[in-house]
Write an enzyme that holds these catalytic residues in place. Structure first.
Site, PDB file in Angstrom:
ATOM      1  N   CYS A   2       0.027 -18.330 -73.335  1.00 21.18           N
ATOM      2  CA  CYS A   2      -1.397 -18.629 -73.217  1.00 21.18           C
ATOM      3  C   CYS A   2      -2.215 -17.607 -74.014  1.00 21.18           C
ATOM      4  CB  CYS A   2      -1.919 -18.598 -71.788  1.00 21.18           C
ATOM      5  SG  CYS A   2      -1.031 -19.700 -70.694  1.00 21.18           S
ATOM      6  N   ARG A  28      -0.175 -19.368 -79.332  1.00 23.23           N
ATOM      7  CA  ARG A  28       0.371 -18.862 -78.067  1.00 23.23           C
ATOM      8  C   ARG A  28       0.618 -19.971 -77.050  1.00 23.23           C
ATOM      9  NH1 ARG A  28      -0.240 -13.352 -77.538  1.00 23.23           N
ATOM     10  NH2 ARG A  28      -0.099 -13.534 -75.291  1.00 23.23           N
ATOM     11  N   TRP A  78      -0.140 -22.548 -72.315  1.00 27.57           N
ATOM     12  CA  TRP A  78       1.265 -22.942 -72.418  1.00 27.57           C
ATOM     13  C   TRP A  78       1.745 -23.007 -70.977  1.00 27.57           C
ATOM     14  CZ3 TRP A  78       6.173 -21.021 -71.189  1.00 27.57           C
ATOM     15  CH2 TRP A  78       7.243 -21.679 -71.823  1.00 27.57           C
ATOM     16  N   ASN A 104      -3.685 -15.007 -68.497  1.00 17.60           N
ATOM     17  CA  ASN A 104      -2.422 -15.123 -69.223  1.00 17.60           C
ATOM     18  C   ASN A 104      -1.392 -14.326 -68.444  1.00 17.60           C
ATOM     19  OD1 ASN A 104      -0.337 -15.207 -71.146  1.00 17.60           O
ATOM     20  ND2 ASN A 104      -1.141 -13.410 -72.207  1.00 17.60           N
ATOM     21  N   GLY A 105      -0.312 -14.997 -68.048  1.00 20.24           N
ATOM     22  CA  GLY A 105       0.726 -14.301 -67.291  1.00 20.24           C
ATOM     23  C   GLY A 105       1.204 -15.169 -66.146  1.00 20.24           C
ATOM     24  N   GLU A 485      20.202 -18.860 -88.312  1.00 16.35           N
ATOM     25  CA  GLU A 485      18.745 -18.882 -88.488  1.00 16.35           C
ATOM     26  C   GLU A 485      18.300 -20.199 -89.149  1.00 16.35           C
ATOM     27  OE1 GLU A 485      16.240 -17.524 -87.422  1.00 16.35           O
ATOM     28  OE2 GLU A 485      14.649 -17.767 -88.882  1.00 16.35           O
ATOM     29  N   LYS A 489      15.686 -22.949 -87.487  1.00 16.63           N
ATOM     30  CA  LYS A 489      14.434 -23.391 -88.121  1.00 16.63           C
ATOM     31  C   LYS A 489      14.301 -24.908 -88.078  1.00 16.63           C
ATOM     32  CE  LYS A 489      12.603 -20.604 -88.088  1.00 16.63           C
ATOM     33  NZ  LYS A 489      12.849 -19.218 -87.765  1.00 16.63           N
ATOM     34  N   GLU A 492      13.703 -26.186 -84.449  1.00 17.54           N
ATOM     35  CA  GLU A 492      12.414 -25.957 -83.781  1.00 17.54           C
ATOM     36  C   GLU A 492      11.257 -26.667 -84.458  1.00 17.54           C
ATOM     37  OE1 GLU A 492      11.100 -21.889 -83.454  1.00 17.54           O
ATOM     38  OE2 GLU A 492      11.897 -21.359 -85.396  1.00 17.54           O
ATOM     39  N   HIS A 508      38.015 -25.141 -85.444  1.00 17.23           N
ATOM     40  CA  HIS A 508      38.398 -24.909 -84.040  1.00 17.23           C
ATOM     41  C   HIS A 508      37.635 -25.842 -83.105  1.00 17.23           C
ATOM     42  CE1 HIS A 508      40.879 -21.508 -85.139  1.00 17.23           C
ATOM     43  NE2 HIS A 508      39.911 -21.195 -85.995  1.00 17.23           N
ATOM     44  N   LYS A 607       4.229 -19.186 -79.774  1.00 15.46           N
ATOM     45  CA  LYS A 607       4.608 -18.119 -80.697  1.00 15.46           C
ATOM     46  C   LYS A 607       5.154 -16.893 -79.974  1.00 15.46           C
ATOM     47  CE  LYS A 607       4.791 -16.072 -84.719  1.00 15.46           C
ATOM     48  NZ  LYS A 607       5.924 -16.465 -85.565  1.00 15.46           N
TER      49      LYS A 607
HETATM   50  O1  M6R Z   1       7.989 -12.073 -81.222  1.00 16.34           O
HETATM   51  P1  M6R Z   1       9.484 -12.036 -81.140  1.00 16.34           P
HETATM   52  O2  M6R Z   1      10.114 -11.719 -82.450  1.00 16.34           O
HETATM   53  O3  M6R Z   1       9.982 -11.139 -80.059  1.00 16.34           O
HETATM   54  O4  M6R Z   1       9.893 -13.517 -80.767  1.00 16.34           O
HETATM   55  C1  M6R Z   1      11.203 -13.861 -80.462  1.00 16.34           C
HETATM   56  C2  M6R Z   1      11.411 -15.356 -80.471  1.00 16.34           C
HETATM   57  O5  M6R Z   1      10.644 -15.955 -79.478  1.00 16.34           O
HETATM   58  C3  M6R Z   1      11.071 -15.979 -81.821  1.00 16.34           C
HETATM   59  O6  M6R Z   1      11.813 -15.415 -82.852  1.00 16.34           O
HETATM   60  C4  M6R Z   1      11.309 -17.499 -81.786  1.00 16.34           C
HETATM   61  O7  M6R Z   1      12.673 -17.754 -81.684  1.00 16.34           O
HETATM   62  C5  M6R Z   1      10.710 -18.162 -83.031  1.00 16.34           C
HETATM   63  N1  M6R Z   1      10.105 -19.404 -82.673  1.00 16.34           N
HETATM   64  C6  M6R Z   1      11.716 -18.449 -84.081  1.00 16.34           C
HETATM   65  O8  M6R Z   1      11.187 -19.078 -85.189  1.00 16.34           O
END
Ligand code: M6R
Length: 612
Positions: A2, A28, A78, A104-105, A485, A489, A492, A508, A607
């Site tokens: 949030c 956020r 969120w 927020n929290g 990675e 990408k 997500e 395997h 984020k």
């Molecule tokens: O802010 P941070 O690097 O600690 O965030 C960690 C993950 O939440 C972040 O890398 C997330 O996996 C991203 N959406 C990846 O693109």
């Protein structure tokens, strides 16, 4: 997660400041958004909408909300407790509709508090944990908002950053923080409270970062900061070096493509002033105070989650190979639920773009309790992790806005590689090898620029493959974290099911998935494990699989073997994984765009994940 905003200032600016602040914080969370403005006569105007900020803006256009008052609060959500409905949308209010707040929290003891309030006849209008705060403030209110908030805070358990207003005291805002971020932007007769500086920089670069247990009272045009028990605190105003331009799209269609495309520059920014070529060494000002301790360490643990975990996985290989020290990447949500081998001889490096990830904060505390030296690699200046770690290094790459992390990954990886060289030099790494790696790091912006020129070729490949719903990514040794990675990408942002694997892992079990509908993206640079990767690709081709290769410029063998090729320049083995990530970022971007998805704000994500 949030995002919260609070504003005190000029009559004509309240609405715009709140809405613009929300837009900056939308990364956020974007399940719903809301706003409340307290007019001078004590009337409260509020509007809420399900979905993104643009939906709230539509509501605001239709509404008679007061655009001309001094004080307001706003929230982008969120969802954690309660689905994204209008009732659950912030700002929440007390039963008499006099107290309004954004939060927020997570209030962990909200069920018990709710029960107590309900037994006293309070009626709740949402399913959220937040609403208890509004009712509690009302129950303690006796003409002084600050006192009522202070009393309320003694009842709350969990994490929060809150901004509270009262219809009985127009022109006053009280905010408090414990466990969730809160920043105050300070300019002449104007104050902006927000979850992070991106919502503030268009107003001012002068900010105050709050620590847990601090409260700010904005009243009669002045602010005072105290702890929760009302002891006055003197806080330093810091000047942030990001400008507004850095937080906008700069002419690109999406933040994501802007952030991918600026990586040549961000790589340079990550290294600036840190490489001492002559002595084959690295200088991190932020680690000066702990350098001697680092030299005595016997093992390295790198903490992160998501993309930051994948840069940690890469670093695990760097530390073992270059510094000759046992190293382990640890996923932060799992870390404190096991019995990790951590002691005062362990150097723990916490990697986080936001510096606010709750799982990572908890893991750091666990490592500190076990006596480890914990340093950080963080992008967001002044964030929680940058403050709780003993020392650390900033990425210096400007704000990363798009939910999918890109430029943070390449920057983290370079900085981790430099950490490995620094430690290596303390442990017998030869001057020759150190110099060779550092020279290649300095050359990386050029290599990135070359690679980014592949954008239109990659777009064509995405046109060919964007309807595929399943993908496999393979790589080996340094390029295994790249496969992980790359798969993350496209999952997500493209909502494509993807598996990131080591090439050797395929046979395997996973190879059973291979057929003409399951393309594999193979990261296969000409390196020490090239022949093994070629064998893995042969195995896929023998089963009618499609292979798209990321290969070294001019590699004919790979071009003949695979269905499509993306070339990256010839580079040193240690550097290749960082550069090879770029084509995979571009591929995921184009796939998501061609699938018509919201590239910067993928569904269900936020984020910075500030809840566990
Ligand atoms: O802010 P941070 O690097 O600690 O965030 C960690 C993950 O939440 C972040 O890398 C997330 O996996 C991203 N959406 C990846 O693109």
């Amino acid at each position: 997660m949030c995002g919260i905003v609070g504003y005190f200032g000029k009559d004509t600016k309240v609405l715009d400041t709140l809405v613009n602040g929300l837009k900056r914080l939308e990364y956020r969370g974007y399940d719903s958004a809301g706003i409340a403005i307290v007019a001078k006569d004590g009337q409260v105007f509020s509007k809420k909408a399900i979905g993104k900020i643009v939906e709230l803006e539509k509501e605001l256009e239709k509404s008679d909300i007061s655009k001309f008052d001094k004080v307001g609060i706003a929230h982008t959500r969120w969802a954690t407790h309660g689905s994204p409905t209008l009732d659950n949308c912030h700002p929440h209010f007390s039963q008499d509709k006099k107290i309004w707040l954004v939060h927020n929290g997570i209030i962990e003891n909200y069920k018990q508090l709710k029960k107590e309030l309900e037994s006293k006849g309070v009626q709740f209008s949402s399913d959220t944990d937040t609403e208890v705060i509004a009712h509690l403030v009302q129950s303690f209110y006796n003409g002084d908002l600050k006192k009522a908030v202070q009393k309320t805070l003694t009842k709350l358990e969990g994490a929060y950053a809150i901004v509270v207003v009262s219809a009985d005291e127009p022109g006053r805002l009280v905010a408090a923080k414990k466990g969730s971020p809160l920043v105050l932007g300070v300019s002449e007769n104007e104050y902006v409270l927000a979850s992070d500086v991106s919502a503030i920089i268009s107003q001012t670069r002068n900010v105050i970062y709050f620590e847990d247990g601090e409260l700010v009272d904005i009243k009669d045009g002045k602010y005072t900061i105290t702890n929760f028990k009302d002891a006055p605190l003197k806080k330093k105003i810091e000047v942030i070096d990001w400008d507004d331009e850095a937080a906008t799209k700069g002419g690109h269609e999406h933040f994501l493509i802007k952030e991918i495309m600026e990586q040549a520059k961000t790589m340079e920014d990550s290294c600036r002033g840190r490489i001492v070529s002559k002595s084959g060494n690295v200088r991190f000002g932020g680690l000066n105070t702990v350098k001697d301790k680092i030299a005595r360490m016997e093992r390295v643990v790198i903490l992160g989650i998501g993309t930051s975990y994948y840069s940690a996985k890469l670093a695990e290989l760097y530390f073992e190979d270059i510094a000759g020290i046992p190293a382990k990447a640890e996923m932060t949500p799992e870390f404190r639920y096991k019995n990790p081998y951590i002691d005062e001889k362990t150097w723990v490096i916490a990697v986080s773009q936001s510096g606010e990830t709750a799982d990572s904060v908890a893991a750091i505390k666990e490592a500190q309790n076990r006596g480890a030296l914990v340093t950080g690699i963080i992008n967001t200046v002044g964030s929680t992790i940058s403050r709780i770690t003993e020392a650390g290094v900033y990425n210096h790459i400007g704000p990363e806005i798009s939910v999918a992390s890109t430029k943070a990954f390449t920057s983290q990886s370079i900085i981790l590689l430099m950490h490995a060289v620094m430690l290596g030099r303390m442990r017998g790494l030869s001057l020759r090898r150190a110099k060779a790696i550092l020279e290649e790091i300095e050359n990386m912006p050029k290599l990135a620029e070359e690679t980014l020129k592949q954008n239109s070729n990659i777009e064509k490949l995405a046109e060919k493959y964007h309807k595929k719903n399943n993908l496999i990514y393979i790589g080996r040794n340094y390029n295994y974290p790249v496969a992980l990675e790359g798969a993350l990408k496209v999952k997500e942002i493209g909502y494509v099911h993807a598996e990131g694997l080591s090439g050797g892992e395929l046979k395997h079990g996973f190879i059973a998935l291979i057929d003409e509908n399951m393309p594999t993206i193979a990261v296969v640079p000409q390196d020490s494990i090239y022949e093994k990767m070629i064998s893995n690709i042969e195995e896929i081709k023998a089963r009618s699989g499609i292979v798209i290769a990321v290969a070294t410029d001019g590699d004919k063998e790979v071009a003949d073997l695979c269905d499509d090729v993306i070339y990256t320049p010839k580079m040193k083995e240690e550097i290749a994984p960082i550069i090879n990530t770029i084509p995979l970022q571009l591929f995921a971007y184009h796939v998501a765009r061609l699938r018509g998805l919201d590239v910067d704000k993928p569904r269900n994500l936020a984020k910075s994940v500030t809840v566990e």
